[in-house]
Design an enzyme around this catalytic site. Structure first.
Site: not given
Length: 287
Positions: A206, A208
């Site tokens: 991802d 974040d």
């Protein structure tokens, strides 16, 4: 050479070790996250441990890091590769990328971060916390397996278990960190105290929270499932490389003799009980 593999989020077993021996290994610091699985991959002796336990039962702050490292050391491992999930602070490191960091910053709190104390004080050098020779082998294995990867960078270790706020994420990005995770420390420091080579193979899941879309456990687990096959291929390629060419010694970081210049307490002052416990992680000094 015996390789310890610590499986992070999404990696709870190694199919290549399906016929391996299960080993329940207690340590002077308690029990590790789960039973160890011992066997061979591509002709190299390997011990596997799921960091969060099978079924992902243990949160990052609840992991007994000392017991995990000690259990692998007792099992005969002198090399550890941590296969982990991470968030990315860089557009050039999108989900699916393997990052092999060379530096760590520790912002965890309240974890047991050393084997030493209780009458025996030691300060190991962590200037270069990653074994560069081992990281180079992980990089080469990623290339051999056709996995998109990036070598070097800084891993920010946070306490968790929650993901960062947008302000925290944007601050970390502005400070120049590359990836973020919840388990790289104190694992790296403990491995150095146990005189073991340590490297991180961090798969990005991802971005974040610095981008508009927020990270979620659901989205992370979806990417982890896609990364699982790459993790298995990476380990197989790494085992072939280490089987054919073990890590050189002396090493660049001197991990195999990290305790030689670490002790502040003279040997004649070492209390018997702490010294007996430390045999588990430093048998050459405490036998």
């Amino acid at each position: 050479m015996k390789l310890g593999i610590i499986g992070g989020s999404g990696l709870y077993s190694m199919p290549a070790l399906a016929s391996g021996r299960q080993r329940a290994q207690e340590t002077p610091w308690g029990w590790p996250s789960d039973t160890l699985v011992e066997g061979e991959i591509e002709g190299l002796p390997v011990v596997f441990m799921p960091r969060h336990g099978r079924g992902h039962r243990i949160a990052p702050a609840e992991i007994n890091y000392r017991a995990n490292i000690a259990a692998l050391r007792i099992a005969g491992c002198n090399v550890i590769v941590s296969v982990a999930a991470c968030g990315s602070f860089r557009d050039e490191l999108p989900p699916g990328t393997l990052v092999i960091p060379d530096q760590l910053v520790d912002r965890t709190q309240g974890r047991d971060k050393s084997f030493f104390g209780e009458g025996i004080v030691a300060h190991v050098s962590l200037a270069d916390p990653i074994a560069t020779d081992l990281a180079a082998r992980v990089e080469a294995a990623a290339g051999a397996a056709g996995i998109p990867h990036h070598r070097d960078g800084t891993y920010l270790a946070i306490e968790g278990p929650h993901f960062a706020t947008r302000a925290e994420s944007r601050l970390a990005k502005a400070q120049g960190f590359d990836i973020v995770g919840m388990t790289g420390m104190p694992e790296a420091a403990l491995a150095r105290e146990a005189e073991m080579a340590y490297a991180i193979a961090a798969f990005v899941t991802d971005f974040d929270a610095w981008k508009p879309e927020a990270v979620s456990t659901t989205s992370v687990m979806e990417v982890l499932a896609a990364n699982a096959a790459n993790a298995q291929a990476l380990v197989a390629a790494l085992c072939r490389a280490l089987r054919d060419e073990p890590l050189p010694r002396p090493s660049a970081q001197g991990w195999e003799r990290a305790l030689d210049t670490a002790f502040a307490t003279p040997r004649v002052e070492w209390p018997l009980e702490p010294a007996a416990r430390l045999r588990a992680i430093a048998p050459r000094l405490f036998a």
